[in-house]
Write an enzyme that holds these catalytic residues in place. Structure first.
Site, PDB file in Angstrom:
ATOM      1  N   SER A  56      35.655  21.167  42.389  1.00 58.51           N
ATOM      2  CA  SER A  56      36.643  21.412  41.690  1.00 58.51           C
ATOM      3  C   SER A  56      37.259  20.740  40.699  1.00 58.51           C
ATOM      4  O   SER A  56      36.626  20.129  39.956  1.00 58.51           O
ATOM      5  CB  SER A  56      37.215  21.882  42.610  1.00 58.51           C
TER       6      SER A  56
HETATM    7  N1  SAM Z   1      35.451  20.821  47.967  1.00 56.41           N
HETATM    8  C1  SAM Z   1      34.292  21.106  46.998  1.00 56.41           C
HETATM    9  C2  SAM Z   1      33.485  19.888  46.418  1.00 56.41           C
HETATM   10  O1  SAM Z   1      34.640  18.490  46.336  1.00 56.41           O
HETATM   11  O2  SAM Z   1      33.022  19.373  45.688  1.00 56.41           O
HETATM   12  C3  SAM Z   1      34.283  22.167  46.406  1.00 56.41           C
HETATM   13  C4  SAM Z   1      34.150  23.013  46.937  1.00 56.41           C
HETATM   14  S1  SAM Z   1      33.824  24.396  46.083  1.00 56.41           S
HETATM   15  C5  SAM Z   1      35.021  24.584  45.320  1.00 56.41           C
HETATM   16  C6  SAM Z   1      33.930  26.197  47.605  1.00 56.41           C
HETATM   17  C7  SAM Z   1      33.020  25.036  49.018  1.00 56.41           C
HETATM   18  O3  SAM Z   1      33.639  26.899  50.075  1.00 56.41           O
HETATM   19  C8  SAM Z   1      31.843  26.604  48.124  1.00 56.41           C
HETATM   20  O4  SAM Z   1      30.565  25.246  48.733  1.00 56.41           O
HETATM   21  C9  SAM Z   1      31.452  27.663  49.068  1.00 56.41           C
HETATM   22  O5  SAM Z   1      29.709  27.376  49.668  1.00 56.41           O
HETATM   23  C10 SAM Z   1      31.872  26.787  50.017  1.00 56.41           C
HETATM   24  N2  SAM Z   1      32.498  27.974  51.535  1.00 56.41           N
HETATM   25  C11 SAM Z   1      33.017  29.515  51.112  1.00 56.41           C
HETATM   26  N3  SAM Z   1      33.125  30.526  52.431  1.00 56.41           N
HETATM   27  C12 SAM Z   1      33.061  29.505  53.004  1.00 56.41           C
HETATM   28  C13 SAM Z   1      32.781  29.813  54.818  1.00 56.41           C
HETATM   29  N4  SAM Z   1      33.363  30.181  55.457  1.00 56.41           N
HETATM   30  N5  SAM Z   1      32.282  27.958  55.302  1.00 56.41           N
HETATM   31  C14 SAM Z   1      32.303  26.899  55.065  1.00 56.41           C
HETATM   32  N6  SAM Z   1      32.128  26.862  53.215  1.00 56.41           N
HETATM   33  C15 SAM Z   1      32.647  27.977  52.256  1.00 56.41           C
END
Ligand code: SAM
Length: 209
Positions: A56
């Protein structure tokens, strides 16, 4: 933008808690991004990580961290480990008496986050569908979801402690999502809209299909 300028902007506009500001200063974002993007670590933009996902925008991380109101000693569940950067920040805030559980659904990112977080002894990275939460370690003082959900997943609210805070971008489509801060007061939801954001989707049983 340099890190110093970002920190000054956050101090003047976003962060009210001096400890959070110190942690944002301490945790090196450049260690959580891909080698080829290192020059852009303090540009205020999201950056691609693996498998079409993003780390993000720094200001979004600062905003969400402040809005979550994390405290020393708390147990926090993060959904969407991604690069591991948000988990590292929360790890420093809760300290050794607290714990961070961060769930990631994509195997490559689970491995990536685990590697980046290997020196953070109070963080556990879990591979799975975080839309169901992670019941085994519940209840949590705080839950932060860093992907956009169609609505507040019931299991996440169930795994939140009384007086706990759940922060989650909700909604889809062209205009992005609203950031909801949901408090559990006497077992009921008290939700506040903190503004509009754009996130990758939360994909899973209680997310988008
Ligand atoms: N918090 C992260 C960071 O500090 O880099 C950024 C997260 S990124 C915007 C969103 C993440 O959510 C992605 O890696 C994606 O694969 C994950 N995601 C999407 N659906 C998910 C689920 N049901 N369970 C776990 N992770 C999920």
């Amino acid at each position: 933008m340099e890190k110093k300028k970002l920190l000054k902007y956050w101090k003047n506009n976003i962060i009210r808690d001096e400890r959070i500001l110190k942690v944002l200063e301490k945790v090196p974002r450049e260690n959580f991004i891909l080698e080829e993007h290192k020059d852009y670590a303090y540009v205020d933009e999201p950056l691609p990580i693996l498998k079409g996902q993003t780390i993000s925008q720094p200001t979004t991380v600062a905003f969400m961290t402040q809005a979550l109101e994390p405290k020393k000693g708390q147990r926090i569940l993060e959904i969407g480990a991604g690069s591991g950067y948000q988990a590292a920040i929360l790890s420093e805030i809760v300290g050794t008496k607290g714990k961070i559980i961060t769930v990631e659904r994509i195997y490559e990112l689970f491995e990536y986050a685990k590697d980046k977080l290997k020196d953070y002894s109070n963080v556990e990275v879990i591979l799975g569908d975080g839309s169901k939460g992670y019941e085994k370690e519940s209840p949590y003082d705080r839950i932060i979801v860093t992907a956009a959900a169609p609505n507040v997943p019931d299991p996440l609210f169930d795994q939140l402690k009384e007086n706990g805070i759940l922060l989650i971008p909700v909604g889809g489509g062209f205009f992005g999502q609203k950031m909801l801060r949901v408090k559990k007061i006497k077992g009921k939801k008290e939700a506040e809209n903190l503004g509009s954001f754009i996130f990758v989707p939360l994909i899973g049983e209680f997310g988008f299909k």
